[in-house]
Scaffold this motif. Sequence first.
Motif, PDB file in Angstrom:
ATOM      1  N   MET A 176       0.909  -1.309  -0.014  1.00  0.00           N
ATOM      2  CA  MET A 176       0.242  -0.054   0.113  1.00  0.00           C
ATOM      3  C   MET A 176       0.968   1.216   0.115  1.00  0.00           C
ATOM      4  O   MET A 176       1.703   1.313   0.763  1.00  0.00           O
ATOM      5  N   THR A 177       0.459   2.294  -0.898  1.00  0.00           N
ATOM      6  CA  THR A 177       1.212   3.262  -0.777  1.00  0.00           C
ATOM      7  C   THR A 177       0.536   4.464  -0.080  1.00  0.00           C
ATOM      8  O   THR A 177      -0.460   4.734  -0.069  1.00  0.00           O
ATOM      9  N   LEU A 178       1.583   5.183   0.662  1.00  0.00           N
ATOM     10  CA  LEU A 178       0.946   6.051   1.696  1.00  0.00           C
ATOM     11  C   LEU A 178       0.826   7.312   0.909  1.00  0.00           C
ATOM     12  O   LEU A 178       2.005   7.814   0.350  1.00  0.00           O
ATOM     13  N   ALA A 209       5.453   2.359   5.706  1.00  0.00           N
ATOM     14  CA  ALA A 209       4.299   1.752   5.865  1.00  0.00           C
ATOM     15  C   ALA A 209       4.327   0.854   7.231  1.00  0.00           C
ATOM     16  O   ALA A 209       3.233   0.866   7.819  1.00  0.00           O
ATOM     17  N   ASP A 210       5.284   0.204   7.473  1.00  0.00           N
ATOM     18  CA  ASP A 210       5.280  -0.372   8.672  1.00  0.00           C
ATOM     19  C   ASP A 210       6.008   0.074   9.848  1.00  0.00           C
ATOM     20  O   ASP A 210       6.071  -0.616  10.706  1.00  0.00           O
ATOM     21  N   SER A 215       0.737   2.207   7.859  1.00  0.00           N
ATOM     22  CA  SER A 215      -0.157   1.586   6.867  1.00  0.00           C
ATOM     23  C   SER A 215      -1.629   1.131   7.701  1.00  0.00           C
ATOM     24  O   SER A 215      -2.666   1.318   6.760  1.00  0.00           O
ATOM     25  N   TRP A 236      -3.575   4.289   7.679  1.00  0.00           N
ATOM     26  CA  TRP A 236      -3.669   4.930   6.455  1.00  0.00           C
ATOM     27  C   TRP A 236      -5.047   4.046   5.722  1.00  0.00           C
ATOM     28  O   TRP A 236      -5.933   4.590   5.123  1.00  0.00           O
ATOM     29  N   ALA A 237      -5.095   2.605   5.956  1.00  0.00           N
ATOM     30  CA  ALA A 237      -5.873   1.830   5.223  1.00  0.00           C
ATOM     31  C   ALA A 237      -7.251   2.198   6.147  1.00  0.00           C
ATOM     32  O   ALA A 237      -8.248   2.174   5.202  1.00  0.00           O
TER      33      ALA A 237
END
Length: 82
Positions: free
Chosen positions: A1-3, A25-26, A68, A71-72
């Motif tokens: 997934m791109t932030l 992301a992590d 992430s 953001w998700a």
Amino acid sequence: MTLDTGFLDLLRPFLKYVGDKPISADSSLHDLGLDSMRAIELLFAVEEEYGVAMPDELLTDSTFATASSLWATIASLRERTP
């Protein structure tokens, strides 16, 4: 997934240990300095910036665990918002 870059910029002031380090992301938000008070402030900033309302059931440690995961959650809420 791109932030989203704007999201990373929004996060940075709430992470007291991030300094100039990149946020991946992590990245653990807790390890970067997100405590419970800053999480509440971040929540308000996210809701205002992205026009979403985060329901109580999403106010969990797992939502705010990593960049992430947060953001998700935001992306999911944005899809539901007309």
